[in-house]
Structure formats: structure tokens, C-alpha cells
Write a protein that holds these residues in place. Structure first.
Motif, short mmCIF file in Angstrom:
data_model
loop_
_atom_site.label_atom_id
_atom_site.label_comp_id
_atom_site.label_asym_id
_atom_site.label_seq_id
_atom_site.Cartn_x
_atom_site.Cartn_y
_atom_site.Cartn_z
N GLY A 116 0.81 -1.21 0.00
CA GLY A 116 0.00 0.00 0.00
C GLY A 116 0.85 1.26 0.00
O GLY A 116 0.54 2.24 -0.69
N CYS A 117 1.93 1.25 0.76
CA CYS A 117 2.83 2.40 0.84
C CYS A 117 3.48 2.66 -0.52
O CYS A 117 3.51 3.81 -0.99
N TRP A 118 3.97 1.61 -1.17
CA TRP A 118 4.62 1.78 -2.47
C TRP A 118 3.63 2.29 -3.52
O TRP A 118 3.95 3.20 -4.30
N VAL A 119 2.43 1.73 -3.53
CA VAL A 119 1.44 2.14 -4.54
C VAL A 119 1.04 3.59 -4.35
O VAL A 119 0.86 4.34 -5.31
N ARG A 120 0.89 4.01 -3.09
CA ARG A 120 0.56 5.42 -2.84
C ARG A 120 1.64 6.34 -3.38
O ARG A 120 1.34 7.41 -3.94
N GLU A 121 2.89 5.94 -3.24
CA GLU A 121 3.99 6.75 -3.78
C GLU A 121 3.93 6.80 -5.30
O GLU A 121 4.14 7.85 -5.91
N MET A 122 3.65 5.67 -5.93
CA MET A 122 3.56 5.63 -7.40
C MET A 122 2.41 6.48 -7.91
O MET A 122 2.50 7.08 -8.98
N ASP A 123 1.31 6.54 -7.15
CA ASP A 123 0.09 7.21 -7.59
C ASP A 123 -0.04 8.64 -7.07
O ASP A 123 -1.07 9.28 -7.29
N ARG A 124 0.97 9.16 -6.39
CA ARG A 124 0.82 10.48 -5.77
C ARG A 124 0.60 11.59 -6.80
O ARG A 124 0.03 12.64 -6.49
N ASP A 125 1.02 11.35 -8.02
CA ASP A 125 0.78 12.29 -9.12
C ASP A 125 0.50 11.46 -10.37
O ASP A 125 1.39 10.80 -10.89
N ASP A 126 -0.75 11.49 -10.83
CA ASP A 126 -1.13 10.63 -11.96
C ASP A 126 -0.33 10.94 -13.21
O ASP A 126 -0.23 10.11 -14.11
N ARG A 127 0.25 12.13 -13.27
CA ARG A 127 1.05 12.50 -14.45
C ARG A 127 2.34 11.71 -14.53
O ARG A 127 3.01 11.71 -15.58
N LEU A 128 2.71 11.05 -13.43
CA LEU A 128 3.91 10.21 -13.46
C LEU A 128 3.72 8.98 -14.35
O LEU A 128 4.69 8.43 -14.87
N TRP A 129 2.45 8.57 -14.51
CA TRP A 129 2.15 7.42 -15.37
C TRP A 129 2.06 7.87 -16.82
O TRP A 129 1.32 8.79 -17.15
N ILE A 130 2.81 7.20 -17.70
CA ILE A 130 2.85 7.51 -19.12
C ILE A 130 2.21 6.37 -19.90
O ILE A 130 2.52 5.19 -19.66
N LEU A 131 1.32 6.71 -20.82
CA LEU A 131 0.67 5.69 -21.63
C LEU A 131 1.72 4.93 -22.45
O LEU A 131 2.56 5.54 -23.11
N SER A 132 1.65 3.62 -22.39
CA SER A 132 2.59 2.76 -23.10
C SER A 132 1.84 1.93 -24.13
O SER A 132 0.72 2.26 -24.52
N GLN A 133 2.44 0.84 -24.57
CA GLN A 133 1.84 -0.01 -25.60
C GLN A 133 0.85 -1.00 -25.00
O GLN A 133 0.88 -1.30 -23.81
N SER A 134 -0.02 -1.52 -25.84
CA SER A 134 -0.92 -2.62 -25.49
C SER A 134 -1.71 -2.36 -24.21
O SER A 134 -1.89 -3.26 -23.38
N GLY A 135 -2.20 -1.12 -24.05
CA GLY A 135 -3.07 -0.80 -22.93
C GLY A 135 -2.38 -0.66 -21.59
O GLY A 135 -3.04 -0.61 -20.55
N ARG A 136 -1.06 -0.58 -21.58
CA ARG A 136 -0.33 -0.44 -20.33
C ARG A 136 0.02 1.03 -20.08
O ARG A 136 0.05 1.84 -21.00
N ARG A 137 0.30 1.35 -18.82
CA ARG A 137 0.93 2.63 -18.47
C ARG A 137 2.25 2.29 -17.77
O ARG A 137 2.41 1.22 -17.20
N LYS A 138 3.18 3.25 -17.80
CA LYS A 138 4.51 2.94 -17.28
C LYS A 138 5.14 4.12 -16.56
O LYS A 138 4.77 5.28 -16.75
#
Length: 203
Positions: free
Chosen positions: A21-43
Motif C-alpha cells: 500500500g505504501c509503495w502504490v501510494r507513492e507511485m500514484d501520488r501524481d497521476d502525471r507520473l504514469w505515461i501511456l505505453s503499448q498494449s493498454g499499459r501505463r509505465k
């Protein structure tokens, strides 16, 4: 060369639900950190910028530094398995899979001129299966939520691996760590580049 399937180790309950939960919160703290990738993934990617066709590695501290929370991930890897006691990751890749986006990843073998013998994958938020394919042969490996997979040897070199669309049942985040190949290690032709990459991971 036979088709014996070897070189995959799965460690269940690699991390606790609290750590997840702690790691995921850090990854999701700013949705702009996620970049659209191939085949429906974000990275999200941390590590060197690699041009695989030209076999070039760009050492750019602004994109190479690992996030602070990942230090715990690296420490857990080295302490939880003798397979990883000397593992020095220089790339961390986060991939988000969502069934509503039809997320998947096609069969492939990770490059070996820059990436080394071992690949480590931690699965967060939901269970999944990874399919290993070699010719007409297929082996499906269950990846439970919060597990760690270590891929090396024949599974790393000879078998393609993939995540099928139908095997993504809920949001899943995979954390992938890669080490450098022998070319970038002590005595290799690109040892100096490898040394610099290791130095700036946590600047």
C-alpha cells in the motif's frame, strides 16, 4: 538444446500488504507520473535511456535516479533470496495493467547486450499468470499478489515471456529490476559506463 524449463523462482508473500500500500501510494501520488505505453499499459521508468539498435546508453541523472521508496525494494531483494545477494539493479520499470484497457504484453526476450543474467519482477494489487513460450512449448507461471519472481538461465535466455490479456483480472502493477550485462561489469569493455550508472541511482 532441449526445451527443459528452468530458471524461474517465485517467492510468495515477498512483501506485506502494508508495504504494498505504501509503495502504490507513492507511485500514484501524481497521476502525471504514469505515461501511456503499448498494449493498454501505463509505465514509469527509472534508469538509463537505451538505444537498443545502436547499442547506446545515455547516462542522464534527471531520468536515472531511482525513487526513494525503491531502496526498500532493493534491500528486500538482496536479503530475501541468496539468488540476489550480489544483485545491483540499474533499471526500475513500473508497468500498470488494467483489464478495462485490455492490457497485455507480447511474448519477448529481454535484451542481453545491456541487461544481465537476472531479472526480478514484483507483482502488486492482483494475481496474474506469466506465460513462457519456446516454439510449440508453453509454461504458465502463477504470480500471486505481492510475490517476487526471479528469472535467470534458460527461462531468461531461451524462453519468451508474456502476460495475456485474459490473465489480467484487476489492476496490477509490476515492478521490474534489471542488472547490467558482463560488458558493463568489472573487466568488460564498457565497465566505466556501468560504474557511473551504479553511482547515480540514488544521488
Amino acid at each position: 538444446m532441449g526445451c527443459s524449463f528452468q530458471g524461474v523462482t517465485v517467492v510468495e508473500e515477498f512483501i506485506t500488504e502494508e508495504v504494498e500500500g505504501c509503495w502504490v501510494r507513492e507511485m500514484d501520488r501524481d497521476d502525471r507520473l504514469w505515461i501511456l505505453s503499448q498494449s493498454g499499459r501505463r509505465k514509469q521508468e527509472f534508469g538509463p535511456k537505451v538505444n537498443f539498435k545502436k547499442e547506446e546508453v545515455k547516462i542522464d541523472p534527471s531520468g536515472t535516479i531511482f525513487p526513494s521508496w525503491s531502496q526498500e525494494f532493493l534491500q528486500l531483494c538482496s536479503s530475501s533470496s541468496s539468488l540476489l545477494s550480489d544483485f545491483e539493479a540499474v533499471e526500475l520499470g513500473l508497468l500498470e495493467y488494467e483489464p478495462l484497457r485490455g492490457s497485455c504484453i507480447a511474448p519477448h526476450i529481454d535484451d542481453s547486450w545491456v541487461w544481465g543474467e537476472r531479472i526480478v519482477i514484483c507483482s502488486l494489487l492482483s494475481d496474474c499468470h506469466m506465460s513462457f513460450i519456446r516454439g510449440e512449448h508453453e509454461v504458465r507461471v502463477r504470480l500471486p499478489r505481492r510475490s517476487m519472481l526471479v528469472m535467470q538461465g534458460p527461462a531468461r535466455r531461451w524462453w519468451m515471456h508474456s502476460i495475456r490479456r485474459e490473465d489480467v483480472k484487476g489492476r496490477r502493477i509490476s515492478l521490474t529490476l534489471r542488472e547490467l550485462s558482463e560488458e558493463f561489469q568489472g573487466g568488460g569493455g564498457r565497465e566505466e559506463e556501468g560504474r557511473k550508472l551504479k553511482e547515480i541511482r540514488f544521488v
